[in-house]
Structures are given as structure tokens and as C-alpha cells.
Design an enzyme around this catalytic site. Structure first.
Site, PDB file in Angstrom:
ATOM      1  N   CYS A  80       0.803  -1.222   0.000  1.00  0.00           N
ATOM      2  CA  CYS A  80       0.000   0.000   0.000  1.00  0.00           C
ATOM      3  C   CYS A  80       0.836   1.273   0.000  1.00  0.00           C
ATOM      4  CB  CYS A  80      -0.992   0.008   1.162  1.00  0.00           C
ATOM      5  SG  CYS A  80      -0.252  -0.094   2.802  1.00  0.00           S
TER       6      CYS A  80
ATOM      7  N   HIS B  38      -1.747   1.566   7.350  1.00  0.00           N
ATOM      8  CA  HIS B  38      -2.198   1.651   5.963  1.00  0.00           C
ATOM      9  C   HIS B  38      -1.826   3.011   5.380  1.00  0.00           C
ATOM     10  CE1 HIS B  38      -4.530   0.813   2.449  1.00  0.00           C
ATOM     11  NE2 HIS B  38      -5.452   1.712   2.696  1.00  0.00           N
TER      12      HIS B  38
END
Length: 311
Positions: free
Chosen positions: A90, A166
Site C-alpha cells: 500500500c 495503511h
């Protein structure tokens, strides 16, 4: 080679040299230590920001975002958005979400230009698969992972008790401030926004998101993607600033080299050398050395115990 994606750090030096190794020209990352629109504006031109935050492992995407609104009508040809299809990618996916939407402002280099052209008509799910299967992008990404003989990131599965982090991107595209999160079903629009307005528009969005967390949660990181600041220093003739930027680049290169190196063997050889020298001094010297080390450890443990009791 396993073909997996390893975890990389949210670090300005890592991201700067990662995009450089992908062939991108004249781009760097700057860490933002506060949500300050004026400081962000001083880094102009700012292409976007990469936001790292703790992701609730039990949270799943819903039909309505908590902030902004899904833009399901934007054409795939007008905006690059890729679904996240693989773990640990990510960070690179977030920075590509900015880069591949800025080809008119940034020299992407031949490889990323080719990748974008190849995926131009793909839906987000297929773009995510194409990104995950790109050997070039994966190899460059993995070259910035910390070397560790103990953890295989390709085998690790997050649990409800883990701290999972994230990366997502915020960037203005075609007059709209977008949040690009590969775990969401579509780009999220936060309203009209020009490139010049971006610092003033993105800071309140970030602040509102951070405010949803408990007051003691401080594990956030924000990186701005900007034009190479050495260019700006040269344009205005600021030699001191240019010197500082060059020194920063040298420090980043050194830190990235250390990240790639596995020091376990080096440390093991030092320990063996120390033990050999003590054994040469004789058994009594070795026993005395071990006894002294044990005594110091016990004293430290007792001191810590007393501190905990008084607290």
C-alpha cells in the site's frame, strides 16, 4: 525469489529514492511534522500527500465513506485508481496513485509511462492486479525493505490484536480533491480543489480524520510529494539551502544503505570474538565476566521493579 511484497517504512528518504529508482525525475518527499497549511504551501509545488495511519483490523469498507463521497462516475481514463490486491504494497501504491495522476506535471520516466498506458483502460481491480504483478515495481519496492533474517512478511497474517498500518493518498485531480485508498471501492471526492488551493483544502480533511481517533493516538505519519527542493534553491540562488538539501540526500543514501544490510552476522562475529578473548584469559576470567554481567542485569531488573512499584 518468493515474489512477495515486503514492508517498507514511511520515510521521506525511502520514498524519494524509491520513486527515483522507478525512473521518476525531480521529485522528493518531505515529512510534515504538523498539520500546517502554510508550511505545506512553502514546499510548492506540492503534488499530493501520503498519509499513514493505524487501520482498525475489524473495519471493512462500506457503501458510504465516513468523509467525502465516492466518485463512481469518474472515467478510468481520467483518473488512475487501483484496488489494493496484495498485502504490504500500500505504501508504493499510494505514491503511485499521486504520480500516475500527475503525468502532465511530473516526468514519470519511460517505465511508469508505459505502465500507465498499458493500464489506461483497465478497471480498478485489474489495475491492482497489474501493479501487484509488476516485477519492476515490486523489485524496487522490496529493495527498500529492512533486511531481517527472522520475519518473512509474505507469510505473516494480521490478527485482530495486531497494529496494522495503511497508506493512502490525497491529491488534486482535474479540479477535485481526491482521497485514493485501494481498500475502498472507488476514489473519494472531498470537493472542488485547484493545485494552488490544495494545502488549504487537504489539511482540514486530514485533521477531521485524525480527530476520530482517541486523543492518545499519535501514530500517524504524513509525507508531502513535492518538486526536488534543490531546484527551488538553485532558482533563487540560495546556496545554504542547496547545501542543506544535498547533505540531506547524502544522509538518506546512507540510511537506505543501512536498511538493506543484515547486521546479524556482523554482531555474531563480534560476540564470538569477545568470548574467544575471555576464554584465552582463562576459565576463571570467563566465569568472573559472566558473573559480573549477571549481577549488573539483576541489579537493573531490581531497579526497574522498584520504579514500577513507586509509580
Amino acid at each position: 525469489m518468493s515474489g512477495g511484497w515486503n514492508t517498507i517504512e514511511s520515510d521521506a528518504g525511502v520514498f524519494t529514492y524509491l520513486v527515483e529508482n522507478l525512473g521518476v525525475k525531480n521529485v522528493q518527499f518531505e515529512e510534515l511534522i504538523s498539520l500546517d497549511a502554510e508550511f505545506l504551501r512553502q514546499q510548492s509545488p506540492v503534488y499530493g500527500v501520503i498519509f499513514l495511519f493505524k487501520y482498525p483490523t475489524g473495519e471493512r469498507p462500506t457503501g458510504v465513506p465516513r468523509d467525502g463521497s465516492f466518485d463512481r462516475d469518474v472515467a478510468d481514463e481520467d483518473l488512475f485508481f487501483a484496488a489494493q490486491t496484495i498485502q504490504n504494497a500500500c505504501g508504493t501504491q499510494a505514491l503511485l496513485s499521486v504520480l500516475l495522476n500527475k503525468e502532465d506535471e511530473i516526468d514519470l520516466g519511460p517505465q511508469l509511462k508505459e505502465f500507465k498506458e498499458f493500464t489506461r483502460a483497465f478497471p480498478s481491480e485489474l489495475r491492482g492486479e497489474a501493479l501487484s504483478n509488476s516485477e519492476l515495481i515490486r523489485d524496487v519496492h522490496n529493495s527498500f525493505a529492512r533486511s531481517s533474517p527472522f520475519v518473512d512478511e509474505t507469510q505473516r497474517i494480521a490478527t485482530e490484536d495486531d497494529d496494522v498500518y495503511h497508506f493512502i493518498a490525497y491529491t488534486p485531480i482535474n479540479g477535485v480533491l481526491y482521497e485514493l485508498d485501494g481498500l475502498q471501492p472507488a476514489p473519494i471526492s472531498h470537493g472542488p480543489c485547484s493545485n494552488d488551493e490544495f494545502p488549504d483544502k487537504v489539511i482540514p480533511v486530514l485533521q477531521h480524520r485524525i480527530n476520530r481517533y482517541p486523543a492518545n493516538e499519535i501514530r500517524f505519519n504524513l509525507l508531502a510529494m513535492v518538486r526536488d527542493l534543490r531546484i527551488r534553491a538553485l532558482e533563487i540562488g540560495d546556496q545554504d539551502w542547496l547545501y542543506r538539501e544535498n547533505q540531506k540526500r547524502s544522509a538518506w543514501q546512507w540510511e537506505n544503505a543501512l536498511r538493506r544490510h543484515n547486521f546479524v552476522g556482523f554482531i555474531n562475529e563480534i560476540l564470538k570474538g569477545v568470548v574467544r578473548s575471555k576464554l584465552k584469559e582463562g576459565g576463571s576470567a570467563y566465569d568472573k565476566w559472566v558473573e559480573e554481567a549477571s549481577s549488573r542485569t539483576l541489579a537493573r531488573m531490581e531497579g526497574n521493579s522498584r520504579k514500577n512499584e513507586s509509580g
